[in-house]
Each structure stands twice: as C-alpha cells, then as structure tokens.
Design a protein around this motif. Sequence first.
Motif, PDB file in Angstrom:
ATOM      1  N   ALA A  99       0.797  -1.221   0.000  1.00 45.71           N
ATOM      2  CA  ALA A  99       0.000   0.000   0.000  1.00 45.71           C
ATOM      3  C   ALA A  99       0.833   1.277   0.000  1.00 45.71           C
ATOM      4  N   THR A 100       2.106   1.187   0.377  1.00 44.17           N
ATOM      5  CA  THR A 100       2.939   2.383   0.509  1.00 44.17           C
ATOM      6  C   THR A 100       4.310   2.138  -0.079  1.00 44.17           C
ATOM      7  N   LEU A 101       4.808   3.114  -0.820  1.00 43.12           N
ATOM      8  CA  LEU A 101       6.186   3.104  -1.305  1.00 43.12           C
ATOM      9  C   LEU A 101       6.935   4.238  -0.621  1.00 43.12           C
ATOM     10  N   ILE A 102       8.131   3.933  -0.119  1.00 48.66           N
ATOM     11  CA  ILE A 102       8.990   4.932   0.508  1.00 48.66           C
ATOM     12  C   ILE A 102      10.279   5.024  -0.297  1.00 48.66           C
ATOM     13  N   VAL A 103      10.710   6.246  -0.589  1.00 52.69           N
ATOM     14  CA  VAL A 103      11.933   6.468  -1.344  1.00 52.69           C
ATOM     15  C   VAL A 103      12.851   7.410  -0.565  1.00 52.69           C
ATOM     16  N   ALA A 104      14.147   7.143  -0.618  1.00 50.68           N
ATOM     17  CA  ALA A 104      15.143   8.029  -0.021  1.00 50.68           C
ATOM     18  C   ALA A 104      15.444   9.167  -0.989  1.00 50.68           C
ATOM     19  N   GLU A 105      15.310  10.402  -0.523  1.00 48.55           N
ATOM     20  CA  GLU A 105      15.717  11.570  -1.306  1.00 48.55           C
ATOM     21  C   GLU A 105      17.036  12.066  -0.720  1.00 48.55           C
ATOM     22  N   SER A 106      18.134  11.619  -1.327  1.00 41.31           N
ATOM     23  CA  SER A 106      19.449  11.885  -0.760  1.00 41.31           C
ATOM     24  C   SER A 106      19.767  13.370  -0.675  1.00 41.31           C
ATOM     25  N   TYR A 107      19.384  14.147  -1.693  1.00 37.13           N
ATOM     26  CA  TYR A 107      19.728  15.558  -1.715  1.00 37.13           C
ATOM     27  C   TYR A 107      18.746  16.421  -0.915  1.00 37.13           C
TER      28      TYR A 107
ATOM     29  N   VAL B 261       0.221   3.695  -2.847  1.00 41.51           N
ATOM     30  CA  VAL B 261       0.231   2.936  -4.092  1.00 41.51           C
ATOM     31  C   VAL B 261      -1.217   2.709  -4.528  1.00 41.51           C
ATOM     32  N   GLU B 262      -1.557   3.203  -5.698  1.00 41.80           N
ATOM     33  CA  GLU B 262      -2.911   3.075  -6.231  1.00 41.80           C
ATOM     34  C   GLU B 262      -3.148   1.672  -6.796  1.00 41.80           C
ATOM     35  N   PRO B 263      -4.425   1.282  -6.999  1.00 45.26           N
ATOM     36  CA  PRO B 263      -4.709  -0.057  -7.536  1.00 45.26           C
ATOM     37  C   PRO B 263      -4.007  -0.373  -8.848  1.00 45.26           C
ATOM     38  N   ASP B 264      -3.763   0.654  -9.687  1.00 46.03           N
ATOM     39  CA  ASP B 264      -3.095   0.419 -10.954  1.00 46.03           C
ATOM     40  C   ASP B 264      -1.574   0.555 -10.860  1.00 46.03           C
ATOM     41  N   GLY B 265      -1.068   0.718  -9.632  1.00 41.06           N
ATOM     42  CA  GLY B 265       0.368   0.861  -9.426  1.00 41.06           C
ATOM     43  C   GLY B 265       0.857   2.288  -9.401  1.00 41.06           C
ATOM     44  N   GLY B 266       0.005   3.255  -9.741  1.00 40.01           N
ATOM     45  CA  GLY B 266       0.400   4.655  -9.672  1.00 40.01           C
ATOM     46  C   GLY B 266       0.657   5.099  -8.243  1.00 40.01           C
ATOM     47  N   LEU B 267       1.301   6.234  -8.101  1.00 45.02           N
ATOM     48  CA  LEU B 267       1.651   6.771  -6.779  1.00 45.02           C
ATOM     49  C   LEU B 267       0.915   8.072  -6.538  1.00 45.02           C
ATOM     50  N   SER B 268       0.410   8.245  -5.298  1.00 47.52           N
ATOM     51  CA  SER B 268      -0.329   9.453  -4.948  1.00 47.52           C
ATOM     52  C   SER B 268      -0.056   9.804  -3.482  1.00 47.52           C
TER      53      SER B 268
END
Length: 284
Positions: free
Chosen positions: A159-167, A176-183
């Motif tokens: 249900a959730t994607l986490i990304v490291a923003e190094s800068y 994570v949306e049902p179609d794989g999109g991110l919101s």
Amino acid sequence: MDKPRVLLDGIAFGESPRWYGDRLWFADWGAGEVVAVGGDGAAEVVLRPDFPTFPMCIAWLPDGGGLLVVSSGQDRVLRRTADGSLAPYADLSAVAHGWNEITADGRGRVYVNGAGFDLMAGEEFRPGVIALVTADGGARQVADGIAFPNGMLVTPDDATLIVAESYANRLTAFDVEPDGGLSNRRVWADLGTGCPDGICLDAEGAVWYADVPNRRCVRVREGGEVLAAVELDRGCFACALGGPDGRTLFLVATEWGGVDKARGGPRTGQLLAVAAPAPGVGRP
C-alpha cells in the motif's frame, strides 16, 4: 547496537543488497558482478553482465519470478533466465534516461528510479523520477521532482512506497494506487543532516537508512525519531534485513573518496552484519 562483523572484504563497490534464498545478494558495481554470500561468508559470483555496471541494481520478482537487473546505460530492465543469461524485461528509454534503484512489490509491479542527471559525468543537479514497470513490460512515469532518488521499499501490504531523497535529507512516502500509480506524496521522515542512500523496513514499522557522508546506518520511525545507529569507519551505501529469522542487518560500506575516485582504486568495500532489534518486512 553491537559492533558489526565483517562477512566479506575486498569488494570494489558494493550496492543493492537483497536477502533471497538463504543468502545475501548484492551488486558489485566496481567489479561488474552480482554476488551471493552465505551466512558463513562463502561468496559466489552468480552473474557478470556484459554492460557497464556503474550503476547496477537488482530486485527479485515475487513467487519465483526471477532476478531483475537494471542496465542504466541501456535504459533497460533485464531478467535472469533459467540458464543464467539476461533477457529483456522492460524498456525505460521513453520515460527518462539513467536509472538507479529498483524494487518489486508482492504483486509483481516493479518500480525503478532515476537521478535526473549524471553525477559521475559532473552534470548539474536536476530532480529525478520514479517509473512503474507492469507485468507486460510496459513502463510509465509515476512520480517526479525527487531530489536524487536512492533506496526504495514497498510495505508488506503493497500500500505504501517509501523512497530516499538523498539531496533533500528525507524519506518520502506515496500511497500505491490499484493500478500501481503513486499518490498522496508526503514526508515520511525529515532526517536533518542525515543523507539517506539504501533503505529497508522492519516489522515495527521503522526504516533503516544507509548514510555515506556520516558513515553510519540509522534506524528511524515515521516522523524522524532516531531509534538506533550503527557507526562505521567508511561510507554506508545500502542495507538489508535478512538471515534465518530476518533479524540480521546487512550493510555494504566503502571508503568514499568522491566521484573522481569512485571507479578503480583500492577495493575498500565490505559486507558487514549485525543483530537487529526487529525482523525485516516488505520489499526489498
């Protein structure tokens, strides 16, 4: 935290550690290899791609779907076949150029991020993107404006994607949306002076992030509270939780001398391991 033990020494430039099949797998960008290491430290080179491997990140598809390898210079994702060769999986060239980290969720959807500029060539900073690769090999952009995207993870419920923003010194989360999109983009943790690279998630909902300039790996909860830290004598590039009970924190670390010294030179990379307070969950 206990002092980590060294499992493997003499790595050229280790990245992208993943626990799979009772072994810790990682990509050695400098040597151009994918290596699998057992708990006793016995190492096996399982793949030597025939393309430039700086960078080269890996992920496993669920349910035995195979190993995926990012060929950044070719803007492609490749899958390792039963005979050990690499076959095309997705073409990312229509989305952007120059790719970095990769992860797959439990449904077989794959996320790949790109920095937006060529750090190694000395290009000026531009924000990066995240692309979604679907099971049919289609690819589309699902997020942009990421300040040097690095490690990514997907929670166990997909249900959730986490990304490291190094800068930007932060961890950023998306639904994570049902179609794989991110919101629903939001700051999951403001890390202050922390500079996150590779990341992984544990069963208590905390994220471990590797930190190159601060030479450590740090465990934080949502909001940024620091729960633990492993101090090292060289830059920590990535981390993974694994082992028989999931409670071993694996670290890949290398002496960082700057962009101009990243390729070649002494093999100062190490794979280290230390007991963790909670087992790993999610992907990778």
